[in-house]
Write an enzyme that holds these catalytic residues in place. Structure first.
Site, PDB file in Angstrom:
ATOM      1  N   TRP A 179     101.450  35.131  30.782  1.00 58.48           N
ATOM      2  CA  TRP A 179     100.615  35.490  31.844  1.00 58.48           C
ATOM      3  C   TRP A 179     101.527  35.786  33.166  1.00 58.48           C
ATOM      4  O   TRP A 179     102.566  35.295  33.199  1.00 58.48           O
ATOM      5  CB  TRP A 179      99.723  34.197  32.333  1.00 58.48           C
ATOM      6  CG  TRP A 179      98.861  34.526  33.804  1.00 58.48           C
ATOM      7  CD1 TRP A 179      97.765  35.439  33.925  1.00 58.48           C
ATOM      8  CD2 TRP A 179      99.404  33.992  34.913  1.00 58.48           C
ATOM      9  NE1 TRP A 179      97.605  35.367  35.365  1.00 58.48           N
ATOM     10  CE2 TRP A 179      98.598  34.540  35.964  1.00 58.48           C
ATOM     11  CE3 TRP A 179     100.622  33.337  35.413  1.00 58.48           C
ATOM     12  CZ2 TRP A 179      98.481  34.428  37.520  1.00 58.48           C
ATOM     13  CZ3 TRP A 179     100.648  33.213  36.728  1.00 58.48           C
ATOM     14  CH2 TRP A 179      99.764  33.401  37.683  1.00 58.48           C
ATOM     15  N   GLU A 220      97.215  36.822  28.315  1.00 55.89           N
ATOM     16  CA  GLU A 220      96.254  36.072  29.225  1.00 55.89           C
ATOM     17  C   GLU A 220      95.856  36.906  30.550  1.00 55.89           C
ATOM     18  O   GLU A 220      96.695  37.270  31.488  1.00 55.89           O
ATOM     19  CB  GLU A 220      96.667  34.658  29.920  1.00 55.89           C
ATOM     20  CG  GLU A 220      95.633  34.182  30.671  1.00 55.89           C
ATOM     21  CD  GLU A 220      96.127  32.802  31.267  1.00 55.89           C
ATOM     22  OE1 GLU A 220      95.456  31.826  31.693  1.00 55.89           O
ATOM     23  OE2 GLU A 220      97.284  32.435  31.007  1.00 55.89           O
ATOM     24  N   LYS A 222      93.318  37.977  34.011  1.00 58.13           N
ATOM     25  CA  LYS A 222      93.072  37.649  35.231  1.00 58.13           C
ATOM     26  C   LYS A 222      92.210  38.305  35.982  1.00 58.13           C
ATOM     27  O   LYS A 222      92.361  39.521  35.963  1.00 58.13           O
ATOM     28  CB  LYS A 222      94.090  36.909  36.043  1.00 58.13           C
ATOM     29  CG  LYS A 222      93.515  35.734  37.069  1.00 58.13           C
ATOM     30  CD  LYS A 222      94.839  35.077  37.644  1.00 58.13           C
ATOM     31  CE  LYS A 222      94.151  33.910  38.340  1.00 58.13           C
ATOM     32  NZ  LYS A 222      95.487  32.892  38.842  1.00 58.13           N
ATOM     33  N   ASP A 253      90.889  32.482  29.737  1.00 59.43           N
ATOM     34  CA  ASP A 253      91.105  31.330  30.680  1.00 59.43           C
ATOM     35  C   ASP A 253      89.533  31.547  31.331  1.00 59.43           C
ATOM     36  O   ASP A 253      89.209  32.325  32.015  1.00 59.43           O
ATOM     37  CB  ASP A 253      91.975  31.389  31.627  1.00 59.43           C
ATOM     38  CG  ASP A 253      92.074  30.104  32.488  1.00 59.43           C
ATOM     39  OD1 ASP A 253      91.176  29.899  32.976  1.00 59.43           O
ATOM     40  OD2 ASP A 253      93.243  29.681  32.684  1.00 59.43           O
ATOM     41  N   HIS A 256      89.118  32.736  34.936  1.00 57.26           N
ATOM     42  CA  HIS A 256      89.824  34.075  35.242  1.00 57.26           C
ATOM     43  C   HIS A 256      88.684  35.175  35.178  1.00 57.26           C
ATOM     44  O   HIS A 256      89.185  36.404  35.137  1.00 57.26           O
ATOM     45  CB  HIS A 256      90.878  34.496  34.198  1.00 57.26           C
ATOM     46  CG  HIS A 256      92.124  33.576  34.509  1.00 57.26           C
ATOM     47  ND1 HIS A 256      93.514  33.791  34.052  1.00 57.26           N
ATOM     48  CD2 HIS A 256      92.221  32.545  35.287  1.00 57.26           C
ATOM     49  CE1 HIS A 256      94.180  32.732  34.459  1.00 57.26           C
ATOM     50  NE2 HIS A 256      93.457  32.237  35.037  1.00 57.26           N
ATOM     51  N   HIS A 280      92.098  29.109  27.322  1.00 58.11           N
ATOM     52  CA  HIS A 280      92.828  28.016  28.545  1.00 58.11           C
ATOM     53  C   HIS A 280      91.367  27.667  28.941  1.00 58.11           C
ATOM     54  O   HIS A 280      90.780  28.234  29.602  1.00 58.11           O
ATOM     55  CB  HIS A 280      93.602  28.602  29.276  1.00 58.11           C
ATOM     56  CG  HIS A 280      95.086  28.726  29.123  1.00 58.11           C
ATOM     57  ND1 HIS A 280      95.934  29.165  29.919  1.00 58.11           N
ATOM     58  CD2 HIS A 280      95.589  28.256  27.818  1.00 58.11           C
ATOM     59  CE1 HIS A 280      97.289  28.897  29.341  1.00 58.11           C
ATOM     60  NE2 HIS A 280      97.091  28.448  28.200  1.00 58.11           N
ATOM     61  N   ASP A 288      89.337  30.721  40.531  1.00 58.26           N
ATOM     62  CA  ASP A 288      90.232  29.976  39.455  1.00 58.26           C
ATOM     63  C   ASP A 288      90.912  28.914  40.047  1.00 58.26           C
ATOM     64  O   ASP A 288      92.203  28.828  40.421  1.00 58.26           O
ATOM     65  CB  ASP A 288      91.208  30.994  39.110  1.00 58.26           C
ATOM     66  CG  ASP A 288      92.026  30.608  38.029  1.00 58.26           C
ATOM     67  OD1 ASP A 288      91.774  29.695  37.078  1.00 58.26           O
ATOM     68  OD2 ASP A 288      93.476  30.932  38.203  1.00 58.26           O
ATOM     69  N   ASP A 290      91.271  25.758  38.815  1.00 57.61           N
ATOM     70  CA  ASP A 290      91.701  24.910  37.792  1.00 57.61           C
ATOM     71  C   ASP A 290      91.445  23.433  38.123  1.00 57.61           C
ATOM     72  O   ASP A 290      92.464  22.603  38.076  1.00 57.61           O
ATOM     73  CB  ASP A 290      93.514  25.145  38.005  1.00 57.61           C
ATOM     74  CG  ASP A 290      93.596  26.366  37.203  1.00 57.61           C
ATOM     75  OD1 ASP A 290      93.149  26.797  36.015  1.00 57.61           O
ATOM     76  OD2 ASP A 290      94.511  26.963  38.001  1.00 57.61           O
ATOM     77  N   ASP A 320      93.998  23.968  30.988  1.00 58.13           N
ATOM     78  CA  ASP A 320      94.988  24.429  31.960  1.00 58.13           C
ATOM     79  C   ASP A 320      94.481  24.049  33.290  1.00 58.13           C
ATOM     80  O   ASP A 320      93.270  24.781  33.695  1.00 58.13           O
ATOM     81  CB  ASP A 320      94.993  25.832  31.822  1.00 58.13           C
ATOM     82  CG  ASP A 320      96.216  26.460  33.012  1.00 58.13           C
ATOM     83  OD1 ASP A 320      96.685  25.877  33.725  1.00 58.13           O
ATOM     84  OD2 ASP A 320      96.230  27.694  32.895  1.00 58.13           O
TER      85      ASP A 320
END
Length: 412
Positions: A179, A220, A222, A253, A256, A280, A288, A290, A320
């Site tokens: 990423w 990955e 985004k 993810d 994302h 993820h 995003d 997390d 993640d």
């Protein structure tokens, strides 16, 4: 209600709880090391950059390899099953007086992690760290300066060699995820050129010789990040297209994408055109951010898509997130156990019957059964799973973490 009662209740739906527990025992989830130290790592000093930001200052952050490994071991002791640890390249362990820049990292710099993995019976996954570095200012693999691009190309190639070392030492494949935070804060004048440079950089990385049975490289995407709100070079369309053309595994993810997009809806499409898909699993809160994974609707839907498409061996699941506002060990335990619990929920669903109702267009029965299983005794089956794997139940593990906090974390 006892486990036997729960087993009987599920059996009336044609669901075998014993089989579900055995399946879950064999599922390996990749637990991210960076929750334990707020993504700081061991190779540089300074603030996080590249769209990475951790909020909170809860006491007890790991500040060296020994503390981080100690915390990971404590978390693993409270998480049922056998899993993997996901490392970033910014976590090398140098000998005293030794240092190597990221393009010069070697397997020897991660030997202590291999020793740790062998000791704890876990596998290792890996990630190039293309952020929080003097050469990660705005763009990396798509940078207009060839010298900068070449540095990050060398870094990614070094990471492939380290990943192969992990696989050789531990006897299981290593997932290596790329990423990059490349993008622009405001409206770009040229969207094509950075993506062309990223494509060329990836081509050079994958020209290196490595065993694809040992190293599964993933890409990955985004939608945006801090400081790159208007344009992300590595978009979903870019990486899906590149992965499909070059036989690379795409990684999604679930933080994302746009707020109205759901990874759970994408999995079936991706499985039709890819041998493997990587995830993820995180929890975005409006962006995003997390957050720690919960047993929420989207986590359940993601795992339901994996299970009902018989893809537990094709979808590579990693977590993640990084939350410094709560006990970091507890954050690992909560997230991992919730991810497993969501898989169990999917395994305990009468998936074949639900699919037939959909095909028969019996939407009344479909809705009724979907709602019915929501209140079935999942907790009793989960408790049995924890019992069989030798870890505390949901009402027991937190007191252990609190004791660890008093005895270890608060003394740092």
């Amino acid at each position: 209600m006892s486990y036997i009662d729960a087993k009987t209740k599920y059996a009336k739906l044609g669901v075998d709880t014993d089989k579900a527990i055995e399946t879950l025992k064999n599922l390996s989830i990749s637990m991210h090391c960076w929750q334990g130290d707020d993504v700081v790592g061991f190779d540089t000093e300074g603030d996080l950059t590249g769209g990475i930001q951790t909020t909170g200052n809860y006491p007890g952050r790991a500040t060296n390899p020994e503390e981080l490994m100690q915390d990971i071991e404590k978390a693993l002791s409270l998480i049922p099953g056998a899993h993997k640890i996901n490392l970033h390249a910014c976590y090398p362990i140098f000998e005293e007086g030794e240092w190597a820049d990221r393009d010069a990292l070697e397997p020897k710099h991660f030997k202590k992690w291999v020793d740790f993995a062998k000791k704890n019976g876990v596998g290792l996954d890996f990630n190039p760290t293309c952020f929080s570095h003097p050469k990660a200012d705005g763009m990396t693999l798509s940078h207009p300066e060839k010298e900068i691009r070449d540095f990050w190309i060398r870094h990614c190639i070094a990471c492939i060699k380290i990943s192969e070392y992990f696989a050789d030492e531990l006897g299981r494949p290593t997932v290596m995820n790329i990423w990059v935070p490349d993008g622009l804060k405001d409206i770009p004048a040229d969207r094509l050129a950075p993506r062309a440079r990223l494509k060329d950089s990836l081509d050079k990385i994958f020209a290196t010789d490595y065993d694809r049975n040992k190293v599964i490289v993933t890409l990955e995407s985004k939608v945006f990040g801090i400081g790159v709100e208007s344009y992300t070079v590595g978009s979903s369309e870019f990486y899906i297209s590149y992965s499909a053309k070059n036989n690379i595994t795409p990684l999604m993810d679930n933080g994302h994408y746009h707020p109205t997009e759901f990874v759970s809806d994408k999995i079936s499409s991706m499985l039709l055109f890819n041998d493997k898909v990587a995830l993820h699993v995180s929890r975005p809160v409006r962006w995003d951010s997390d957050h720690v994974v919960l047993f929420d609707d989207e986590t359940r839907e993601i795992m339901k898509e994996i299970v009902r498409n018989n893809a537990l061996d094709r979808v590579l699941i990693a977590l993640d997130y990084f939350d410094a506002s709560i006990n970091r060990v507890a954050a690992w335990v909560i997230g991992m156990r919730n991810a497993q619990k969501a898989v169990l929920y999917a395994l305990l669903s009468p998936n074949a019957d639900l699919a037939k109702m959909q095909d028969d267009r019996d939407f009344t029965s479909l809705m009724a059964l979907q709602e019915q299983v929501k209140t079935y005794p999942l907790g009793e089956v989960w408790d049995e799973f924890c019992k069989q794997t030798g870890v505390p139940a949901d009402d027991e593990w937190l007191s252990i973490v609190r004791d660890y906090e008093k005895e270890v974390l608060l003394k740092r």
